[in-house]
Structure formats: C-alpha cells, structure tokens
Scaffold this motif. Sequence first.
Motif, mmCIF file in Angstrom:
data_model
loop_
_atom_site.group_PDB
_atom_site.id
_atom_site.type_symbol
_atom_site.label_atom_id
_atom_site.label_comp_id
_atom_site.label_asym_id
_atom_site.label_seq_id
_atom_site.Cartn_x
_atom_site.Cartn_y
_atom_site.Cartn_z
ATOM 1 N N MET A 74 0.826 -1.209 0.000
ATOM 2 C CA MET A 74 0.000 0.000 0.000
ATOM 3 C C MET A 74 0.865 1.266 0.000
ATOM 4 O O MET A 74 0.512 2.255 -0.652
ATOM 5 N N SER A 75 1.987 1.235 0.712
ATOM 6 C CA SER A 75 2.851 2.424 0.717
ATOM 7 C C SER A 75 3.516 2.617 -0.644
ATOM 8 O O SER A 75 3.699 3.748 -1.092
ATOM 9 N N ILE A 76 3.883 1.514 -1.301
ATOM 10 C CA ILE A 76 4.451 1.629 -2.647
ATOM 11 C C ILE A 76 3.415 2.207 -3.600
ATOM 12 O O ILE A 76 3.718 3.098 -4.409
ATOM 13 N N GLY A 77 2.178 1.751 -3.490
ATOM 14 C CA GLY A 77 1.107 2.286 -4.329
ATOM 15 C C GLY A 77 0.866 3.763 -4.072
ATOM 16 O O GLY A 77 0.650 4.534 -5.008
ATOM 17 N N ALA A 78 0.912 4.169 -2.813
ATOM 18 C CA ALA A 78 0.729 5.581 -2.504
ATOM 19 C C ALA A 78 1.914 6.395 -3.007
ATOM 20 O O ALA A 78 1.730 7.533 -3.463
ATOM 21 N N GLY A 79 3.117 5.842 -2.942
ATOM 22 C CA GLY A 79 4.294 6.551 -3.462
ATOM 23 C C GLY A 79 4.248 6.722 -4.963
ATOM 24 O O GLY A 79 4.675 7.743 -5.502
ATOM 25 N N ILE A 80 3.728 5.740 -5.656
ATOM 26 C CA ILE A 80 3.620 5.826 -7.124
ATOM 27 C C ILE A 80 2.625 6.921 -7.510
ATOM 28 O O ILE A 80 2.820 7.641 -8.493
ATOM 29 N N ARG A 81 1.589 7.093 -6.717
ATOM 30 C CA ARG A 81 0.565 8.074 -7.038
ATOM 31 C C ARG A 81 0.985 9.504 -6.731
ATOM 32 O O ARG A 81 0.295 10.449 -7.124
#
Length: 82
Positions: A74-81
């Motif tokens: 989830m943190s990787i996904g938030a970082g990508i966004r």
Amino acid sequence: MPAVPAGNYYQQGQGPSCWDRVKLGFMMGFSVGMATGALFGGFTALRYGLRGRELMNNVGKVMLQSGGTFGTFMSIGAGIRC
C-alpha cells in the motif's frame, strides 16, 4: 465568542506531502493486513489443532507478516501516485 480555526493540519492551499501519503498508505495497509492475518491465521491455526500459547504465537506471527506485507504494497502504491 472567538472564531474557532478550521483545524487544518496543512497550510492553506497545500495538501499532505508525498511522505505523509506514503506513511498513511502503510498504516492503512498494515491495519487491514493485521485484521486479515488475524482471521486467516486464526482459522488456520485452529484447523491445525493449535491451542494456548502455540495458537497465540502463530496468530501473532501471521498478523505481523501479513500486516507488513500489505502495508508495504500500500505504501508503494501511494508513493507511485505522488
């Protein structure tokens, strides 16, 4: 009566920083992963016949593993966004 401020943590016109979003994504993912780990880990441990201390150790380990894994994604996904 004095005016109460709106309570915005961030300055006017600015949203949360990218690091704040990554942290929030990790915390949300960690909590969802912990709940999922409690359910699946608990049922699996009971199915294997674990009781008492063995049950608690196994469920706790599964909760931390699934929470860490889902929180990381989830943190990787938030970082990508960002």
